[in-house]
Design a protein around this motif. Sequence first.
Motif, mmCIF file in Angstrom:
data_model
loop_
_atom_site.group_PDB
_atom_site.id
_atom_site.type_symbol
_atom_site.label_atom_id
_atom_site.label_comp_id
_atom_site.label_asym_id
_atom_site.label_seq_id
_atom_site.Cartn_x
_atom_site.Cartn_y
_atom_site.Cartn_z
ATOM 1 N N VAL A 21 0.835 -1.202 0.000
ATOM 2 C CA VAL A 21 0.000 0.000 0.000
ATOM 3 C C VAL A 21 0.871 1.253 0.000
ATOM 4 N N ALA A 22 1.964 1.219 0.750
ATOM 5 C CA ALA A 22 2.868 2.365 0.800
ATOM 6 C C ALA A 22 3.428 2.671 -0.579
ATOM 7 N N ARG A 23 3.735 1.633 -1.322
ATOM 8 C CA ARG A 23 4.300 1.833 -2.660
ATOM 9 C C ARG A 23 3.246 2.310 -3.650
ATOM 10 N N ALA A 24 2.066 1.721 -3.576
ATOM 11 C CA ALA A 24 1.043 1.993 -4.585
ATOM 12 C C ALA A 24 0.249 3.247 -4.292
ATOM 13 N N GLY A 25 0.065 3.575 -3.002
ATOM 14 C CA GLY A 25 -0.776 4.707 -2.661
ATOM 15 C C GLY A 25 -2.235 4.445 -2.959
ATOM 16 N N SER A 26 -2.581 3.194 -3.194
ATOM 17 C CA SER A 26 -3.941 2.825 -3.572
ATOM 18 C C SER A 26 -4.199 1.388 -3.144
ATOM 19 N N ARG A 27 -5.344 1.167 -2.534
ATOM 20 C CA ARG A 27 -5.694 -0.186 -2.133
ATOM 21 C C ARG A 27 -5.855 -1.088 -3.352
ATOM 22 N N ALA A 28 -6.507 -0.570 -4.416
ATOM 23 C CA ALA A 28 -6.756 -1.379 -5.607
ATOM 24 C C ALA A 28 -5.454 -1.766 -6.303
ATOM 25 N N VAL A 29 -4.530 -0.804 -6.431
ATOM 26 C CA VAL A 29 -3.249 -1.088 -7.091
ATOM 27 C C VAL A 29 -2.443 -2.072 -6.249
ATOM 28 N N GLN A 59 -7.828 7.621 4.780
ATOM 29 C CA GLN A 59 -8.365 7.906 3.464
ATOM 30 C C GLN A 59 -7.945 9.305 3.034
ATOM 31 N N GLY A 60 -7.257 9.399 1.905
ATOM 32 C CA GLY A 60 -6.882 10.688 1.352
ATOM 33 C C GLY A 60 -7.817 11.078 0.231
ATOM 34 N N VAL A 61 -7.477 12.148 -0.473
ATOM 35 C CA VAL A 61 -8.324 12.638 -1.561
ATOM 36 C C VAL A 61 -8.403 11.629 -2.694
ATOM 37 N N ASP A 62 -7.286 11.004 -3.022
ATOM 38 C CA ASP A 62 -7.223 10.106 -4.181
ATOM 39 C C ASP A 62 -7.007 8.641 -3.804
ATOM 40 N N GLY A 63 -7.027 8.318 -2.526
ATOM 41 C CA GLY A 63 -6.819 6.929 -2.156
ATOM 42 C C GLY A 63 -6.263 6.824 -0.752
ATOM 43 N N TRP A 64 -5.726 5.687 -0.442
ATOM 44 C CA TRP A 64 -5.155 5.469 0.877
ATOM 45 C C TRP A 64 -3.818 6.199 1.020
ATOM 46 N N GLU A 65 -3.619 6.760 2.200
ATOM 47 C CA GLU A 65 -2.374 7.449 2.500
ATOM 48 C C GLU A 65 -1.881 6.963 3.857
ATOM 49 N N LEU A 66 -0.601 6.651 3.954
ATOM 50 C CA LEU A 66 -0.067 6.190 5.218
ATOM 51 C C LEU A 66 0.071 7.334 6.205
ATOM 52 N N THR A 67 -0.220 7.044 7.465
ATOM 53 C CA THR A 67 0.050 7.999 8.524
ATOM 54 C C THR A 67 1.562 8.062 8.741
#
Length: 304
Positions: A21-29, A59-67
């Motif tokens: 998730v950290a690499r993709a910035g997106s749950r789907a990717v 949840q960020g504007v465009d997808g998941w974002e790590l804290t």
Amino acid sequence: MPDSIDARSVRADDLRYLLAVARAGSRAVAATDLGVDSSTVTRRIRALEKALGVRLVEQGVDGWELTEVGRDVAEGAAPIEAAVERTIDAVAGARANSLRGNVRITAPDAFGAYFVAPAMARLRNENPDLTVEVLTATRQLNLQQSGFDVAIAVGVPMSGKLVTAPLAEYALGLYATDEYFQTRPVPQTAADLTAHSLIWYVESLLQVGDLDLTHHLPALTSRLMSTNVFAQVEATRAGGGIGLLPAFVAMRHPELKRVLGDAVEIRMDFSFAARRERLSSPTVQAIHAALRAEVDARVGELLP
């Protein structure tokens, strides 16, 4: 953060999900990269959060974002993935330095095509278990939306989530065809350019500060625009105007003649960028080395 954590409740495999998730910035990717569905990614991340007692993603504007804590945890998870890959190599009898897995690179159109692609082709030939995706677009980096391991950007990306390093300097100049000047006077000074049609980017869509025309030729406005440098080249070749083009692209077309070569030359920089948690990855380090070798060997094209 809880006072104590039972290490037995933390599953190493869940850490790999967080790293994806950290690499993709997106749950789907991330799910696609891991070969699972999105609900599995959610379930594994929530299980890790429960075990650690902290929120790792939001949840960020465009997808998941790590804290901030999530980024620190993901950075610590990278050696676990590396250990898994070394184990696979040892069992399979692969070479000790063999790279494997998927890596995604984003780069500007022309540099991606002419420099990144051949460098990655050679890297792939040396590491047949490595899968490389090269995404090309000249745009502002969007960490959540694009989803990448490595980014090549014009200028220096302004983000605390990225670690950047200079990669290459390159020159841009003005180019046109003899056909274009059949019915127009050849400019003798930079001031003469105001009477001509300039071919450049759609600046309202580009959002890359270093490519803002007012920084380089403030008296000029573009009359024919495209977000793609190859479209700019074709418009210039077709006699649509004077194109402000990277020299390493224009030199591939003999019909494009340099205009005001002594008066107008713009220098810009490409930067290599990666997320902090990816810097220790052998794959990212190998990509950086391959790109450095490519630009060093071909500096005459970038700065002719």
